[in-house]
Structures are given as structure tokens and as C-alpha cells.
Motif scaffolding. Structure first.
Motif, short mmCIF file in Angstrom:
data_model
loop_
_atom_site.label_atom_id
_atom_site.label_comp_id
_atom_site.label_asym_id
_atom_site.label_seq_id
_atom_site.Cartn_x
_atom_site.Cartn_y
_atom_site.Cartn_z
N GLU A 170 0.81 -1.21 0.00
CA GLU A 170 0.00 0.00 0.00
C GLU A 170 0.85 1.27 0.00
O GLU A 170 0.48 2.28 -0.60
CB GLU A 170 -0.93 -0.01 1.21
CG GLU A 170 -1.98 1.08 1.19
CD GLU A 170 -2.99 0.92 2.31
OE1 GLU A 170 -3.77 1.86 2.52
OE2 GLU A 170 -2.99 -0.13 2.95
N TRP A 193 -8.70 -1.88 -6.62
CA TRP A 193 -8.67 -1.27 -5.31
C TRP A 193 -7.25 -1.20 -4.75
O TRP A 193 -6.83 -0.16 -4.25
CB TRP A 193 -9.60 -2.03 -4.36
CG TRP A 193 -11.03 -1.72 -4.62
CD1 TRP A 193 -11.82 -0.82 -3.98
CD2 TRP A 193 -11.86 -2.30 -5.64
NE1 TRP A 193 -13.07 -0.79 -4.52
CE2 TRP A 193 -13.14 -1.70 -5.53
CE3 TRP A 193 -11.65 -3.26 -6.61
CZ2 TRP A 193 -14.19 -2.03 -6.37
CZ3 TRP A 193 -12.69 -3.60 -7.45
CH2 TRP A 193 -13.95 -2.98 -7.33
N THR A 194 -6.52 -2.30 -4.79
CA THR A 194 -5.16 -2.28 -4.25
C THR A 194 -4.26 -1.39 -5.09
O THR A 194 -3.35 -0.74 -4.57
CB THR A 194 -4.59 -3.70 -4.19
OG1 THR A 194 -4.65 -4.31 -5.49
CG2 THR A 194 -5.37 -4.56 -3.22
N SER A 197 -5.08 2.22 -4.19
CA SER A 197 -4.58 2.49 -2.84
C SER A 197 -3.11 2.85 -2.87
O SER A 197 -2.66 3.74 -2.14
CB SER A 197 -4.81 1.27 -1.95
OG SER A 197 -4.28 1.48 -0.66
N SER A 374 -10.60 8.22 -9.42
CA SER A 374 -9.81 8.01 -8.21
C SER A 374 -8.51 8.81 -8.19
O SER A 374 -7.93 9.00 -7.12
CB SER A 374 -9.48 6.52 -8.06
OG SER A 374 -10.65 5.73 -8.02
N TYR A 404 -17.97 3.56 -2.39
CA TYR A 404 -16.73 4.16 -1.89
C TYR A 404 -16.37 3.62 -0.51
O TYR A 404 -15.24 3.24 -0.26
CB TYR A 404 -16.87 5.69 -1.84
CG TYR A 404 -15.66 6.39 -1.28
CD1 TYR A 404 -14.43 6.28 -1.92
CD2 TYR A 404 -15.74 7.14 -0.11
CE1 TYR A 404 -13.31 6.92 -1.41
CE2 TYR A 404 -14.63 7.77 0.39
CZ TYR A 404 -13.41 7.66 -0.26
OH TYR A 404 -12.30 8.27 0.25
N SER A 460 -9.74 2.16 5.17
CA SER A 460 -8.30 2.37 5.33
C SER A 460 -7.49 1.12 5.04
O SER A 460 -6.27 1.15 5.16
CB SER A 460 -8.01 2.84 6.76
OG SER A 460 -8.41 1.86 7.70
N ALA A 462 -7.16 -1.15 1.98
CA ALA A 462 -7.51 -1.53 0.60
C ALA A 462 -7.02 -2.94 0.27
O ALA A 462 -7.58 -3.62 -0.57
CB ALA A 462 -6.91 -0.54 -0.38
N SER A 463 -5.94 -3.37 0.93
CA SER A 463 -5.39 -4.71 0.69
C SER A 463 -5.71 -5.58 1.90
O SER A 463 -5.03 -5.51 2.92
CB SER A 463 -3.88 -4.64 0.49
OG SER A 463 -3.55 -3.77 -0.56
N ARG A 749 -15.37 -3.88 -3.02
CA ARG A 749 -13.97 -4.28 -3.06
C ARG A 749 -13.83 -5.56 -3.87
O ARG A 749 -14.75 -6.36 -3.94
CB ARG A 749 -13.48 -4.52 -1.62
CG ARG A 749 -11.99 -4.54 -1.37
CD ARG A 749 -11.32 -3.22 -1.70
NE ARG A 749 -12.02 -2.07 -1.19
CZ ARG A 749 -11.79 -1.51 0.00
NH1 ARG A 749 -10.92 -2.05 0.82
NH2 ARG A 749 -12.44 -0.43 0.37
N SER A 800 -4.98 -5.03 7.28
CA SER A 800 -4.11 -4.86 6.12
C SER A 800 -3.33 -6.13 5.83
O SER A 800 -2.91 -6.84 6.74
CB SER A 800 -3.13 -3.70 6.36
OG SER A 800 -2.16 -3.64 5.35
#
Length: 821
Positions: A170, A193-194, A197, A374, A404, A460, A462-463, A749, A800
Motif C-alpha cells: 500500500e 482497489w489495491t 490504494s 480516483s 466508496y 483504510s 484496501a489490501s 472491493r 491490512s
């Protein structure tokens, strides 16, 4: 120096180098001397006075004398140093790194395309950084990018054709505050998403590329429309993002002559051959055990014939993006930014484009819109300028198809603030007017604070954190052994327990929090796979297990020893009449009855208390019934899903001769289940056709917009997570699990099953939401390659993945993907 005037001339540096060679008893390298001469010529012609060093021309013994001189280059007439690599470099990696680092801020371009250096070199480069402005790492072997070192001067990074690259840490770009241009064509990056991020840390990013759109309007050779700087590592871009932003603001798209279809396909095939042949001189036989760097393969499993099919099918699917079109104009839902031919009109001149070297992320639905929405500072994406109309359209698409934050929160709320409000028992009622109703997400719901915390955490992270369920602690008498899970279910009332059935017919009850086996039941006889599992709700120690050979048993784990041997197989169990070719079992809400379905058009009803089969309902569908499910609260209501394209609702009180209703999909149905409150039915058909129906009458409530792959073997399974707010969906031809809002259909996600241990050929066999933990789930994942087993992967969307380690490699066998839920 204080005056800013260089103290060393180029001729002085050259003499210092010769003297250093004498001290080291080494002959001066003629290529180094030639480099000094060329720098002198550039200076005399009032050009940029740069020193070029070709690593191919150096040996290890040439480095120490050069290092003695490098320290003085900082205060010399040399304005920039360019370091380039070639295919025949014999220099050690540590020598090359030490040489580059001694140039400090004079280092301009570092071209390490197809670098022969090993994993230690890449790891050292990523962890310690480099003071260059342009870095070319094409054909590198990064698996998960983690550029943790200092790259304070870098503004251009090229990672094209890094075919091992799948994802990013991230904060991997946090050390590149001045990065303006980034290219990652033909990598294996796939997760929106990742990726966002990581890219969101790049505040100066102006140009991004995961593919090249080539204009083909009759030109003899296609050409990139704009943003071609990334192809030329020798081009030095301004370090200031303001300058580059001004240059790219008014970019126009060029017009090109037409390119024939054969020539278009020739581009792809020539690239395909290039990529396949590339490992001949670049790939090292190094089975790295490091999760960030991979030398095991330089060619990813990605079928470019699929891309060609998209291009040819897109030949007649042209997207017209007029400058005059307003952001509120209607759009054809099929006209998305998929890699394929599309058309733009600039000053009434139509421009046609085709994609080249696309990474998998480009095939994600709404990829371009998601990226533009984004990354607000982006001015060029995939060689095409981002116009005002593009940004307006992207904002509309993003709000329509993407969630979101959970529960429709547009702003993350401080966790400390949430806990404080909960401590003082504050609610939001004072914020509402008298006539205003409280929203579904807020109000006085008992889940408000839990949902707020989840929204903050998911937003917070994303991964998400993934780890494989490692089972141990059971003495089976024959030493340690590995299980091959084929089906699993969480316990309905004990949060730590899970049961899974194996390909070998075993039933294993495990504490999934610590991986300890609680109970183990071996296969009762011939080889079979456990496809049906279901816990009783009122009697939490009991469960039903059904195998593909037709056997059906009820086990009471309280009356089973920790390890059941063949002589105790009858203890603590009840055997029911067989149901041939079984794929699914399910118990009603009162624990009195259960149903079984399989490779037939029939469904069997069993009485648990009597231990016998009561009735067989015949010809309920036109093809076999893959899954049967009772409702969660009505003991007589159940649903069936069949490969005849139908989902049907039945009522035992009406003697199910005819269904209460039938709802049809366009493909065969793999899965059906009720929401926790029985308001909805979630039906999953082949190849990502996922629909939510109103349970009361079967009307379509919501169709989830998940992109199909075109495969008739892509069996899709979907379940509700904890509650009815979100669903999870995965398919057996894909390595992605999608999390979608069950009220709007928007995607929250995507979870990618990729990593060092798992390899690249993953797919989703089955999945379940954790009934006790918000935004937690487990996935039964498998490899496509032969001799590999299924394993259960636990996912925590609130944590995370940077704390996760690679998954262990597996051995085993693959079985049918269409059976069961």
C-alpha cells in the motif's frame, strides 16, 4: 560549493581516473575514457554535458578506480550521469549498485531493462532506493512491488513487461513524492482497489499507463497519441509536477492513417512472440523464496487470443465520445472502456484506437472511469488525454457502480470519535429535522457504531489480510498429514468452529481461530468427496454430511472421540438412505427435516428424528438440481437452483407438485440462498450472472453488474456476508472474489487470490461469510495446475495484508467445479 562553480573539469576527471587505475594496477577502460571524451564534445557544442556509462563494457575490476572518481563528479563540469544496462553484462549486482549510488544527485537516467542481476539486486534497489530521475525496469522480476527506499528525485518509472508483477504494498510509492510518469504495460496487475490504494500516494502523478492505445487511422505504422515519454528512458522530464502538468493540459490527439486488420493482428502476434522468447536470455533459474521478487517465471498465464477476440468483436463496437456531450448524457451500458477498438472525435475528425500490451486490470469493467475518478490529478491515461468530459463521465460511472465506503459513507469517520460517541451514548437525532426520517445506515440502529467502525477500517485497508487455514494438532496415528478440503461450513452458534469435508471423504471439525482439529472422522469406505455439509441449529453438536457416492450421515461431535478409527465409525453417527450423486444437503429451521439434491431432477426429504427418508419429489426441474436451500425462518419453505436456468420456490405444506413461483436466468443456475431475514433470494448462474430476487414473489430486485468471462464452465457462487447488506461472489475460472452492496449492486472491493505461495493460477471453488465477524469470510481456493489441492483461505477486510506472509504451496488433485455450493 558555495559559489556554485564546478572545481573539476572533464579533463581533470579523466586524469584522476587514469591515476586511480595505476594505483589499483588496472588498465584504464577504453569505454570510460570514450565517455569522458563524448562529454567534452557535448560541452563544447553547448549541449547537456552528460557522462554515459554502459554496464556491459565494465568488469568488476573496473569499478574500484571509477568509484574513486565518482565522488568528485558532484562538483565537476559533468551535469548528468546516465547508466545503461545491456544483454551481455557480466558485472556483479552489488558493484553496479555501489557505482550508481556514488553519483548521488547527478544520476539522471538508470536503464536496467531486462537486467541480468538477481533477486538480491532488486531487493537491495527497492529497499535502499536510488537518486536517479528516470528509472527503467522493464522485464524485471518483481512479484509484489515494495519500493521502500528513497527515490526522492525520480519522476519517471517504467515497469513494462514485468510479467511477474501482480500487486503493490500500500505504501510502495510513498517514497516517490515527485513521480510524474508511471508505465506498467503487460504486467499481471489486476485489482483496481489495491492499485489505486498504492497510486493515491503519488500526488504528482500526471501520466499513467497499463496499456498503449494506438491510433490506426490509415497510418503505415501505428503511433501513440500522446504521452510517449515513457517509452524513451533517455528523455528527461521536468521534476516539477507543475511544469509537466502545464505541458499535458492542452494535449491534442493526433490523426493517423488507417491500419489494416492484418497489420493490427500482426502487432499483437509480434509482441506475443517477443514476450515468449524473452526468457531465453533474461530468466534466471532461481526459485526465490522471497514474496516480493520472483524469478520462477517470466511469462504469465494470460491468453492474448482473448484480447484479439475482444479487439475483433469491438471492431463494430465504437464508442463515440463527442466533446459536446454533457456529463448527464445517456450512455449505452455496453459501451464501456474495455480493451477493444473505440473511436473519438476531435474537431469532427474520427480517431480509431486499438490497445497494445494491456495488463489484466484494463479488462476490468469501468477500468478507465475508476482510474480517472480516483486520481484527480491524472492528465494522461494509457496514452489518451483525460479531458473534462472524461472526468465528468467518470464521476457519474463511479457513483453508479462503485461503493466508496461501506454503508454508503462518503467520508471516513475517526475511530476515536466513534468510540467517544459510543461512550457518551450520543446519537444523531439532534442532527435531523423533525420531519426528516433517519437513514437506514444511521438512526438508532443497534448496529450503527459497529458499522461506523467497519466503514472506517475497510476504508483504510484496501489490501485485506489473507492467510491460509493451517490445520494441526490431531494425532492420526500415521504422522502428520495434509487435508484436501472440498466443502466447508461455519458453525451457526460457536464462533471458533468450522467443519470441512475432504476430497477423500473425511469430515474434520476444526477450531479455525487456532487451526487445531477438534474432531476427525475418516472416510467410511471407497474414495468419495464430501460435497454437502450442514449444522443443526438447535443441537449445535450435530451435523449432516453427504458425499458424492450418495452416503448421508448425521454426526454428533460430543459423542465422537477426537480421532475416530474404523472400529468406532458407527459411534455417534446415524446413517440415512443414500441419495445417488449427491451435491447438496440442507436442514430446515426447526432441525426436523433436511433435503438432498444432486445429479438428478429429484429432491429427497428426510426426517432427522426418525432417521429415514420420507419422500422423493421427482421431476422438479428439467435438468439436475445443484443446490437446495431451506429458508432461515420458515421450516417448510425451500428453494432449488438448476442448470435448466430456473430457480424455484417450494412449500412442503402444498405438497410440492408445482412451485410457488419460477424465476429464470439466461444461464444455468449454480447456487441459491436466502438472506438472513428471508426477504431475498440470491441466485448465481454460470459466468457471473448474479441476481437478487424478492423472496415473496420471485420478482427481480437487483442484478449485479459483474463482467462475464465468456466461459460456459465459469461456475459462480454467491453468498450473503454477515447480515444482508453485502454479498460475496466468486467463480471457478477466476482468482477474484467480489464484494458488492446488496441494496445498490455497487462493488465495494475485489479480493485477489494471488501471492508467492499460491502462485498465479488460482480460482474460487466456494466461499462463505463469517457469521460472527463483520467483513470476514473464508474462501475455498484451488489451483488450475495438476497435482494441487484445495485450501481454505481466511480473509479479513478490516485488516491490512502487509502483515500477511505468502501462502504455503500445495499438492493434491482437482475435481469437478460445478458440484455443490
Amino acid at each position: 560549493m558555495a559559489t556554485g562553480i564546478p572545481s573539476f573539469s572533464i579533463s581533470t576527471l579523466e586524469q584522476m581516473y587514469i591515476d586511480s587505475c595505476k594505483r589499483h594496477d588496472v588498465l584504464p577502460n577504453t569505454e570510460i575514457l570514450s565517455g569522458f571524451f563524448k562529454a567534452e564534445v557535448k560541452k563544447s557544442c553547448n549541449e547537456l554535458c552528460s557522462l554515459e556509462i554502459i554496464l556491459d563494457h565494465l568488469e568488476d575490476i573496473d569499478v574500484p578506480p571509477l568509484l574513486d572518481v565518482c565522488a568528485t563528479i558532484e562538483t565537476s563540469e559533468i551535469e548528468a550521469v546516465d547508466v545503461r544496462n545491456g544483454p551481455s553484462c557480466t558485472l556483479k549486482g552489488e558493484c553496479a549498485l555501489s557505482l550508481m549510488r556514488t553519483f548521488n544527485q547527478k544520476l539522471r537516467v538508470v536503464d536496467l531493462q531486462d537486467s541480468p542481476f538477481g533477486k538480491d539486486f532488486l531487493r537491495e534497489l527497492a529497499q535502499r532506493g536510488l537518486e536517479c530521475q528516470t528509472l527503467n525496469l522493464r522485464f524485471s522480476h518483481f512479484r509484489k512491488l515494495n519500493m521502500a527506499g528513497k527515490f526522492m528525485q525520480i519522476h519517471t518509472l517504467n515497469l513494462d513487461f514485468s510479467t511477474s508483477l501482480t500487486s503493490f504494498r500500500e505504501d510502495c510509492f510513498a517514497c516517490m513524492p515527485n513521480l510524474v510518469c508511471l508505465s506498467m504495460c503487460d504486467t499481471r496487475v489486476a485489482n483496481l482497489w489495491t492499485t489505486i490504494s498504492a497510486l493515491s500516494k503519488l500526488s504528482c502523478l500526471v501520466e499513467l499507463r497499463f496499456q498503449k492505445w494506438l491510433c490506426c487511422n490509415g497510418s503505415a505504422s501505428p503511433s501513440a497519441s500522446s504521452g510517449g515519454n515513457l517509452d524513451r528512458p533517455d528523455v528527461v522530464l521536468p521534476i516539477s509536477c507543475t511544469d509537466i502538468g502545464e505541458q499535458l493540459t492542452d494535449i491534442d490527439e493526433e490523426t493517423y492513417l488507417n491500419l489494416g486488420t492484418d497489420e493490427v493482428f500482426g502487432i499483437f502476434f509480434s509482441f506475443n512472440n517477443r514476450a515468449i522468447n524473452q526468457p531465453a536470455h533474461s530468466m534466471m533459474k532461481d526459485t526465490s523464496d522471497d514474496s516480493e521478487v520472483d524469478f520462477s517465471s517470466n511469462w504469465r498465464e494470460f491468453d492474448y487470443t482473448d484480447m484479439l477476440a475482444n479487439v475483433s468483436s469491438g471492431w463494430n463496437r465504437q464508442v463515440n465520445l463527442q466533446n459536446e456531450v454533457s456529463s448527464g448524457a445517456s450512455r449505452n451500458p455496453k459501451e464501456e472502456s474495455l480493451p477493444g477498438l473505440f473511436e473519438r472525435h476531435i474537431a469532427d475528425v474520427p480517431l480509431k484506437y486499438i490497445p497494445q500490451h494491456a495488463s489484466p486490470i484494463c479488462f476490468e469493467k469501468h477500468y478507465r472511469e475508476y482510474m480517472i475518478a480516483s486520481l484527480p490529478h491524472l492528465k494522461v491515461l494509457d496514452n489518451l488525454p483525460v479531458r473534462k468530459i472524461d472526468r465528468e463521465s467518470a464521476a457519474v460511472t463511479f457513483s453508479q457502480y462503485f461503493e466508496y465506503l461501506p454503508y454508503n459513507r462518503k467520508h471516513k469517520e475517526s475511530v476515536v470519535s466513534i468510540l467517544h460517541k459510543r461512550e457518551i451514548k450520543e446519537n444523531r437525532s439532534h442532527l435531523q429535522s423533525k420531519n426528516q426520517k433517519l437513514s437506514y445506515s444511521y438512526g438508532n440502529s443497534p448496529y450503527f457504531y459497529t458499522r461506523s467502525l467497519c466503514a472506517a477500517k475497510v476504508g483504510s485497508a484496501a489490501s485485506p489480510f489473507l492467510h491460509s487455514l493451517s490445520v494441526s494438532g490431531c494425532d492420526l496415528g500415521d504422522g502428520s498429514r495434509s487435508f484436501r478440503p472440498r466443502q466447508f461450513e461455519y458453525h451457526p452458534s460457536l464462533s471458533s468452529l468450522m467443519v470441512f469435508g475432504t476430497l477423500d471423504g473425511e469430515v474434520v471439525v476444526v477450531n479455525h481461530e487456532n487451526g487445531k482439529v477438534v474432531r476427525y472422522v475418516p472416510s467410511p469406505g471407497a474414495m468419495n468427496s464430501v460435497l454437502g455439509l450442514c449444522w443443526l441449529k438447535k443441537y449445535p453438536s450435530k451435523l449432516i454430511a453427504g458425499s458424492d457416492n450418495g452416503s448421508l450421515k448425521l454426526y454428533d461431535i460430543e459423542h465422537l472421540p477426537p480421532r475416530v478409527t474404523s472400529m468406532y465409525l458407527g459411534a455417534g453417527s446415524i446413517t440415512f438412505d443414500d441419495f445417488d450423486q449427491l451435491t447438496s444437503v440442507h436442514i430446515n429451521s426447526t432441525d426436523e427435516l433436511f433435503l438432498a439434491s444432486g445429479y438428478s431432477k429429484n429432491v429427497a426429504l428426510y426426517d432427522i428424528n426418525c432417521g429415514r427418508r420420507i419422500q422423493v419429489f421427482t421431476d422438479m426441474h428439467r435438468e439436475h438440481i445443484n443446490v437446495v436451500k431451506f429458508s432461515n425462518h420458515s421450516p417448510s419453505i425451500f428453494a432449488t437452483s438448476s442448470f435448466d436456468h430456473d430457480v424455484k420456490l417450494w412449500d412442503l405444506r402444498l405438497k410440492p407438485i408445482r412451485p410457488c413461483y419460477t424465476n429464470s436466468s439466461s444461464r444455468g443456475n449454480v447456487m441459491v440462498c436466502f438472506s438472513t431475514d428471508d426477504h431475498y433470494l440470491l441466485a448465481s448462474a454460470v459466468d457471473n450472472e448474479v441476481r437478487q430476487l424478492l423472496a415473496v414473489d420471485g420478482r427481480l430486485h437487483l442484478s449485479f453488474d459483474i463482467e462475464p468471462t465468456g466461459s460456459s464452465q465459469n461456475y459462480t457462487r454467491s453468498y450473503y456476508m454477515n447480515g444482508r447488506d453485502y454479498i460475496i461472489s466468486g467463480s471457478c475460472d477466476e482468482h477474484v472474489v467480489r464484494v458488492c452492496c446488496a441494496q445498490t449492486g455497487r462493488r465495494l472491493r475485489d479480493i485477489s487470490l494471488e501471492g508467492k505461495g499460491f502462485g498465479t493460477s488460482m480460482y474460487v471453488q466456494s466461499l462463505r461469510g463469517d457469521p460472527f465477524r463483520d467483513f470476514n469470510l473464508s474462501i475455498l481456493a484451488a489451483h488450475l495446475r495438476p497435482n494441487s489441492k484445495y485450501e481454505i483461505v481466511k480473509v479479513n477486510l478490516l485488516a491490512s495484508c502487509d502483515n500477511a506472509r505468502g501462502y504455503p504451496k500445495s499438492q493434491g488433485a482437482c475435481h469437478s467445479n460445478s458440484m455443490g455450493g
